[in-house]
Enzyme design. Structure first.
Site, mmCIF file in Angstrom:
data_model
loop_
_atom_site.group_PDB
_atom_site.id
_atom_site.type_symbol
_atom_site.label_atom_id
_atom_site.label_comp_id
_atom_site.label_asym_id
_atom_site.label_seq_id
_atom_site.Cartn_x
_atom_site.Cartn_y
_atom_site.Cartn_z
ATOM 1 N N SER A 288 -21.760 51.643 13.643
ATOM 2 C CA SER A 288 -20.775 50.699 14.188
ATOM 3 C C SER A 288 -20.211 49.784 13.110
ATOM 4 O O SER A 288 -20.905 49.418 12.156
ATOM 5 C CB SER A 288 -21.473 49.861 15.257
ATOM 6 O OG SER A 288 -20.745 48.701 15.529
ATOM 7 N N GLU B 38 -19.960 46.828 13.520
ATOM 8 C CA GLU B 38 -20.803 45.624 13.564
ATOM 9 C C GLU B 38 -21.801 45.606 12.402
ATOM 10 O O GLU B 38 -22.386 44.572 12.098
ATOM 11 C CB GLU B 38 -21.557 45.546 14.894
ATOM 12 C CG GLU B 38 -20.699 45.091 16.045
ATOM 13 C CD GLU B 38 -20.226 43.635 15.928
ATOM 14 O OE1 GLU B 38 -21.080 42.755 15.821
ATOM 15 O OE2 GLU B 38 -19.007 43.400 15.943
ATOM 16 N N TYR C 177 -27.987 43.610 17.326
ATOM 17 C CA TYR C 177 -27.305 44.895 17.507
ATOM 18 C C TYR C 177 -26.856 45.454 16.158
ATOM 19 O O TYR C 177 -27.134 46.615 15.822
ATOM 20 C CB TYR C 177 -26.095 44.718 18.442
ATOM 21 C CG TYR C 177 -25.250 45.967 18.516
ATOM 22 C CD1 TYR C 177 -25.630 47.041 19.317
ATOM 23 C CD2 TYR C 177 -24.075 46.103 17.756
ATOM 24 C CE1 TYR C 177 -24.865 48.204 19.368
ATOM 25 C CE2 TYR C 177 -23.311 47.265 17.805
ATOM 26 C CZ TYR C 177 -23.703 48.306 18.610
ATOM 27 O OH TYR C 177 -22.955 49.464 18.644
HETATM 28 P P1 NAP Z 1 -21.912 52.621 26.491
HETATM 29 O O1 NAP Z 1 -20.764 52.972 27.373
HETATM 30 O O2 NAP Z 1 -22.541 51.286 26.611
HETATM 31 O O3 NAP Z 1 -23.034 53.734 26.719
HETATM 32 C C1 NAP Z 1 -24.330 53.568 26.234
HETATM 33 C C2 NAP Z 1 -25.185 54.732 26.690
HETATM 34 O O4 NAP Z 1 -26.519 54.518 26.203
HETATM 35 C C3 NAP Z 1 -25.286 54.896 28.207
HETATM 36 O O5 NAP Z 1 -25.293 56.262 28.516
HETATM 37 C C4 NAP Z 1 -26.634 54.267 28.528
HETATM 38 O O6 NAP Z 1 -27.266 54.801 29.669
HETATM 39 C C5 NAP Z 1 -27.413 54.667 27.285
HETATM 40 N N1 NAP Z 1 -28.590 53.808 27.111
HETATM 41 C C6 NAP Z 1 -28.619 52.469 26.934
HETATM 42 N N2 NAP Z 1 -29.880 52.021 26.838
HETATM 43 C C7 NAP Z 1 -30.661 53.119 26.974
HETATM 44 C C8 NAP Z 1 -32.064 53.325 26.992
HETATM 45 N N3 NAP Z 1 -32.915 52.318 26.848
HETATM 46 N N4 NAP Z 1 -32.519 54.579 27.146
HETATM 47 C C9 NAP Z 1 -31.653 55.611 27.308
HETATM 48 N N5 NAP Z 1 -30.319 55.483 27.306
HETATM 49 C C10 NAP Z 1 -29.837 54.252 27.152
HETATM 50 O O7 NAP Z 1 -21.524 52.817 24.958
HETATM 51 P P2 NAP Z 1 -20.299 53.606 24.282
HETATM 52 O O8 NAP Z 1 -19.157 52.656 24.163
HETATM 53 O O9 NAP Z 1 -20.129 54.914 24.932
HETATM 54 O O10 NAP Z 1 -20.872 53.798 22.805
HETATM 55 C C11 NAP Z 1 -21.641 54.943 22.452
HETATM 56 C C12 NAP Z 1 -22.451 54.635 21.206
HETATM 57 O O11 NAP Z 1 -21.577 54.254 20.157
HETATM 58 C C13 NAP Z 1 -23.453 53.494 21.330
HETATM 59 O O12 NAP Z 1 -24.550 53.815 20.519
HETATM 60 C C14 NAP Z 1 -22.712 52.303 20.760
HETATM 61 O O13 NAP Z 1 -23.643 51.355 20.255
HETATM 62 C C15 NAP Z 1 -21.929 52.967 19.661
HETATM 63 N N6 NAP Z 1 -20.664 52.336 19.294
HETATM 64 C C16 NAP Z 1 -19.719 52.044 20.242
HETATM 65 C C17 NAP Z 1 -18.505 51.510 19.853
HETATM 66 C C18 NAP Z 1 -17.426 51.197 20.855
HETATM 67 O O14 NAP Z 1 -16.506 50.445 20.501
HETATM 68 N N7 NAP Z 1 -17.450 51.753 22.053
HETATM 69 C C19 NAP Z 1 -18.246 51.278 18.493
HETATM 70 C C20 NAP Z 1 -19.230 51.614 17.553
HETATM 71 C C21 NAP Z 1 -20.420 52.150 17.974
HETATM 72 P P3 NAP Z 1 -27.158 54.116 31.127
HETATM 73 O O15 NAP Z 1 -25.866 54.617 31.683
HETATM 74 O O16 NAP Z 1 -28.351 54.639 31.829
HETATM 75 O O17 NAP Z 1 -27.176 52.637 30.922
HETATM 76 O O1 F7E Z 2 -16.205 41.658 21.955
HETATM 77 C C1 F7E Z 2 -14.784 38.250 21.821
HETATM 78 C C2 F7E Z 2 -16.182 38.457 21.273
HETATM 79 O O2 F7E Z 2 -17.922 42.537 23.541
HETATM 80 C C3 F7E Z 2 -15.067 41.685 21.125
HETATM 81 C C4 F7E Z 2 -19.278 47.295 21.192
HETATM 82 O O3 F7E Z 2 -18.761 48.510 21.645
HETATM 83 O O4 F7E Z 2 -17.628 47.128 19.440
HETATM 84 C C5 F7E Z 2 -18.163 46.467 20.571
HETATM 85 O O5 F7E Z 2 -18.688 45.205 20.203
HETATM 86 C C6 F7E Z 2 -14.712 40.275 20.684
HETATM 87 C C7 F7E Z 2 -15.893 39.452 20.158
HETATM 88 O O6 F7E Z 2 -17.061 43.992 21.629
HETATM 89 C C8 F7E Z 2 -15.138 37.365 25.326
HETATM 90 O O7 F7E Z 2 -16.733 37.222 20.835
HETATM 91 C C9 F7E Z 2 -14.073 36.610 23.593
HETATM 92 O O8 F7E Z 2 -15.492 38.765 19.010
HETATM 93 O O9 F7E Z 2 -15.610 43.569 23.523
HETATM 94 P P1 F7E Z 2 -16.716 42.956 22.757
HETATM 95 P P2 F7E Z 2 -17.842 43.850 20.225
HETATM 96 O O10 F7E Z 2 -18.798 42.737 20.241
HETATM 97 O O11 F7E Z 2 -16.809 43.887 19.153
HETATM 98 C C10 F7E Z 2 -18.573 47.382 18.386
HETATM 99 C C11 F7E Z 2 -17.871 48.114 17.281
HETATM 100 C C12 F7E Z 2 -19.803 48.040 18.869
HETATM 101 O O12 F7E Z 2 -20.439 48.801 18.143
HETATM 102 C C13 F7E Z 2 -20.379 47.566 20.153
HETATM 103 O O13 F7E Z 2 -21.265 48.527 20.723
HETATM 104 O O14 F7E Z 2 -14.234 39.561 21.815
HETATM 105 N N1 F7E Z 2 -14.755 37.710 23.192
HETATM 106 N N2 F7E Z 2 -14.296 36.363 24.894
HETATM 107 C C14 F7E Z 2 -15.410 38.211 24.249
HETATM 108 N N3 F7E Z 2 -16.212 39.289 24.358
HETATM 109 C C15 F7E Z 2 -16.732 39.564 25.585
HETATM 110 N N4 F7E Z 2 -17.502 40.664 25.715
HETATM 111 N N5 F7E Z 2 -16.486 38.760 26.657
HETATM 112 C C16 F7E Z 2 -15.698 37.653 26.597
HETATM 113 O O15 F7E Z 2 -15.479 36.931 27.575
#
Ligand code: NAP
Ligand code: F7E
Length: 325
Positions: free
Chosen positions: A130, A132, A154
């Site tokens: 990520s 992050e 995270y």
């Molecule tokens: P998501 O919608 O939150 O899906 C997370 C998945 O992980 C769900 O299937 C969830 O299962 C499973 N999971 C969570 N905790 C678990 C546990 N303790 N044991 C088994 N399974 C578990 O995330 P996503 O957006 O598809 O992202 C996929 C991956 O990419 C994640 O690793 C995330 O950290 C990473 N990532 C996401 C982004 C983004 O912007 N979306 C960016 C960079 C990296 P349940 O349905 O049972 O909860």
């Molecule tokens: O926040 C700001 C918050 O929770 C984005 C995950 O998929 O991308 C995701 O992480 C920004 C942050 O995503 C609210 O402070 C303001 O600056 O949508 P987010 P994230 O933290 O960037 C990365 C790449 C991953 O890997 C992660 O799995 O938005 N923000 N107000 C808020 N965020 C939330 N959630 N809620 C608010 O009310």
């Protein structure tokens, strides 16, 4: 006809897992999914993103916290490819419970890599890294050489997963890659993430079912792409001759405020009338800006995003309007 490829996806019930399943099924893979036991008992709620695919997928229950449960599945399936997407993925929650975030995200990754090494060493492995991991940045754009400086449990868990993946590649010759993916969204995004929180609120406000939208730091800037584009990049990484790590993003950055402004304007509303600040939504340590330099992916994977910011916001707003009607 060639041999049917087998892919195992952890986190198959999540946003990316659902799009990746569709993508791999189209490529004629046999797709296996690892899900929590509770998901199989409550299909309506927990399998909503993949309910249209259930007759094509093979799901097994296992826990990312249990090495034994993972080994059994990998030993049995011996997949050609594993996409490890399962994780506690909500950054804000990782400040409330660092322990479960670190346990699930680090141990889960370690267990899968170890099971591959001992029982299925030819399996190719994708780790969901990520942006992050970059955290507080001092460079305009981040690429594969940018220093990691995570700001949350995270982010730390993903740096650890990255290092484990690299070490299994270098020490044990496993074909293991990390995709360092920047934020990617879609109509299937979880409601707690800011983009979906905004688009679902816009729909409810437009339909008269909600009055205000409370947000935290709306000055934060992110590089937002579409999940559909990004799952293709995951697959491409595992089709290369040599394993390597890749940054995936759009190279464009917008603030949370920009996102809200556009989303409200698409339904003819002015965001300033509805968006309110809630201090409780600020994070103890924020990541202010993130923007990808994805040149390596462009050059080697021949990958580039096809869905831009405007199209993404429009698709999410329209989809939420439709579903809340
Ligand atoms: P998501 O919608 O939150 O899906 C997370 C998945 O992980 C769900 O299937 C969830 O299962 C499973 N999971 C969570 N905790 C678990 C546990 N303790 N044991 C088994 N399974 C578990 O995330 P996503 O957006 O598809 O992202 C996929 C991956 O990419 C994640 O690793 C995330 O950290 C990473 N990532 C996401 C982004 C983004 O912007 N979306 C960016 C960079 C990296 P349940 O349905 O049972 O909860
Ligand atoms: O926040 C700001 C918050 O929770 C984005 C995950 O998929 O991308 C995701 O992480 C920004 C942050 O995503 C609210 O402070 C303001 O600056 O949508 P987010 P994230 O933290 O960037 C990365 C790449 C991953 O890997 C992660 O799995 O938005 N923000 N107000 C808020 N965020 C939330 N959630 N809620 C608010 O009310």
């Amino acid at each position: 006809m060639g041999k049917i490829k087998k892919a195992l996806i952890t986190g198959i019930t999540g946003q990316d897992g659902s799009y990746l399943s569709e993508f791999l099924l189209k490529k004629k893979y046999q797709v296996y999914g690892l899900v929590r036991r509770i998901a199989l008992e409550d299909e309506t709620h927990r399998l909503w993103r993949i309910k249209h695919l259930l007759n094509k997928l093979k799901l097994s229950s296992a826990s990312l916290e249990s090495y034994a449960s993972i080994v059994k599945i990998i030993q049995k399936i011996k997949p050609d490819e594993i996409y490890h997407l399962g994780a506690q993925s909500y950054v804000a929650y990782s400040f409330e419970d660092e322990f479960s975030t670190l346990n699930t995200n680090i141990n889960g990754t370690h267990y899968i890599l170890s099971a591959i090494k001992d029982f299925s060493p030819k399996t190719r492995f994708y780790f969901a890294g990520s942006s992050e991991m970059f955290g507080k940045v001092n460079k305009n754009r981040q690429d594969e050489k940018t220093r990691f400086n995570p700001r949350s449990a995270y982010g730390i868990s993903k740096v650890a997963g990255f290092e484990l993946t690299k070490n299994y590649r270098e020490a044990y010759n496993i074909f293991a890659c990390t995709g360092i993916l920047f934020n990617h969204e879609s109509p299937r995004r979880g409601f707690e993430f800011v983009t979906r929180k905004i688009t679902s609120s816009v729909a409810k406000i437009k339909l008269g079912n909600q009055k205000k939208l409370f947000l935290g730091n709306i000055s934060a800037k992110r590089d937002w792409g579409h999940s559909k584009d990004y799952v293709k990049a995951m697959w491409l990484m595992l089709q290369q001759k040599k394993p390597s790590d890749f940054v995936i993003g759009t190279g464009k950055m917008h603030s949370v405020k920009d996102f809200a402004k556009l989303a409200f304007s698409l339904v003819g509303l002015d965001y300033k009338k509805y968006v309110k600040f809630n201090k409780a939504l600020l994070r103890p340590a924020e990541v202010d800006t993130l923007r990808a330099n994805y040149n390596k992916a462009k050059k080697i994977l021949k990958w580039k995003p096809t869905i831009n910011f405007n199209q993404l916001v429009r698709e999410m707003v329209n989809s939420d309007l439709k579903s809340f009607k």
